[in-house]
Enzyme design. Structure first.
Site, short mmCIF file in Angstrom:
data_model
loop_
_atom_site.label_atom_id
_atom_site.label_comp_id
_atom_site.label_asym_id
_atom_site.label_seq_id
_atom_site.Cartn_x
_atom_site.Cartn_y
_atom_site.Cartn_z
N HIS A 11 -26.70 30.04 -30.72
CA HIS A 11 -26.55 31.50 -30.67
C HIS A 11 -25.41 31.92 -29.75
CE1 HIS A 11 -28.55 35.61 -30.96
NE2 HIS A 11 -27.59 35.79 -30.06
N HIS A 13 -22.05 34.78 -30.26
CA HIS A 13 -21.18 35.64 -31.07
C HIS A 13 -19.74 35.31 -30.70
CE1 HIS A 13 -24.57 38.35 -32.20
NE2 HIS A 13 -25.06 37.89 -31.05
N GLU A 192 -35.76 41.55 -28.60
CA GLU A 192 -34.83 41.64 -27.46
C GLU A 192 -34.92 43.06 -26.90
OE1 GLU A 192 -30.05 41.12 -26.44
OE2 GLU A 192 -30.71 41.50 -28.49
N ASP A 271 -23.19 36.07 -25.46
CA ASP A 271 -21.82 36.60 -25.30
C ASP A 271 -21.38 36.25 -23.88
OD1 ASP A 271 -21.63 38.49 -27.82
OD2 ASP A 271 -23.56 38.92 -26.88
#
Length: 324
Positions: A11, A13, A192, A271
């Site tokens: 995971h 981005h 989340e 991120d």
């Protein structure tokens, strides 16, 4: 220290992996002022909404296949140098379309960077195309149709990201049916920003193999038991969760409780430079802030490889490489 441990990530981005210094170089290339998004070498945002705006501004600085090749190779090289043997990057053709590059060229640029990193560092990687939730169900259906029809060999999964508090999961079930029928692996952001109900809705309406985040499942004991019983894998991003104030601090983060309850969990960076973290740091956090042993962390890495959206021969090679 966890530097000696092999790592895997499900995971991240890809635009969110842009170091601020790379964003500044890209901005100079295109004559863009970064004063509102970068200050003192760090990204500027206050909450999830402003984070998304900052993210999109950074994404707009990548405009050619070469730009995206550079980004993918840089990130995967960083991972490989930290002992990572496998990475899945979350990619958005919508970003390619927004800057006028086009979805096909966007993916080809990323693929070139991925292949370069593999040639130089040996790291295996795949792409997960993501729909953007706050663009609405019809936009996500179009993205799903693109993912289903554009069968790039490095595109192996589909995700739904964006503002979790907009639209119900059920509204996106058609999009997930499209990519499921095409044979892509399924994961979805849930649990989340929204509570345990969003994880339950994802399980009921999407039937994914994995949940992106999913940590707020801890609010519902029965749901935690269901996750464990069904073997659904959570892509947990502790540093992101603290940065976005999903939980106040690492001692209150539920990763340990989920692990102890038998839920299949993995470590991820989401991120990383936006949240002042990295995959290597997430492994350190698991060890030193959450008390996981090397063996337990290794088990999470093994879970990531077992849940990776890859063909079985590749999975077998990765699992064999875990302890070489």
């Amino acid at each position: 220290m966890t530097a000696h441990l092999k790592k895997a990530e499900l995971h991240c981005h890809i635009e969110g992996a842009t170091p601020p210094e790379l964003a500044v170089r890209q901005a100079r290339k295109y004559g863009v002022d970064t004063g509102t998004i970068i200050r003192d070498g760090a990204y500027v945002w206050e909450d999830f909404t402003s984070f998304v705006k900052c993210y999109d501004a950074v994404a707009s600085l990548f405009r050619t296949e070469g730009d995206y090749a550079l980004l993918a190779e840089a990130y995967l090289t960083e991972l490989a140098e930290a002992g990572t043997i496998y990475s899945e990057i979350i990619v958005s053709p919508d970003h390619g379309n927004t800057v006028g590059l086009g979805a096909d060229a966007y993916l080809e640029g990323l693929a070139a960077g991925m292949e370069a990193a593999k040639a130089r560092k040996g790291i295996e990687s795949r792409m997960l195309i993501t729909g953007i939730r706050h663009l609405g169900p019809e936009a996500v259906v179009r993205t799903a149709e693109y993912a289903a029809s554009h069968r790039h060999p490095l595109v192996t999964g589909f995700n739904l990201a964006g503002e979790e508090r907009m639209h119900s999961v059920a509204e996106f079930s058609r999009a997930f049916d499209i990519v499921r029928d095409a044979g892509l692996g399924l994961t979805i952001h849930a649990g989340e920003l929204s509570g345990a109900f969003s994880v339950r809705d994802a399980l009921d309406h999407v039937r994914p193999a994995r949940i992106s985040h999913g940590v707020r499942a801890i609010e519902d004991t029965d749901l935690v038991r269901r996750l464990a019983d069904e073997g659904v894998v959570l892509e947990v991003c502790p540093g992101s969760n603290i940065a976005l104030k999903v939980f106040p601090d690492f001692p209150s983060h539920p990763l340990r409780r989920l692990y102890d309850a038998g839920v299949r969990v993995t470590l991820n960076s989401d991120d990383p430079p936006f949240f002042h973290t990295s995959l290597a740091q997430e492994y350190e956090i698991a060890a030193h802030a959450m008390g996981f042993s090397d063996g337990e962390i290794d088990r999470m890495t093994r879970t990531a490889l077992e849940a990776a959206f890859v063909d079985e021969p590749t999975r077998e090679r990765l699992l064999a490489a875990l302890h070489i």
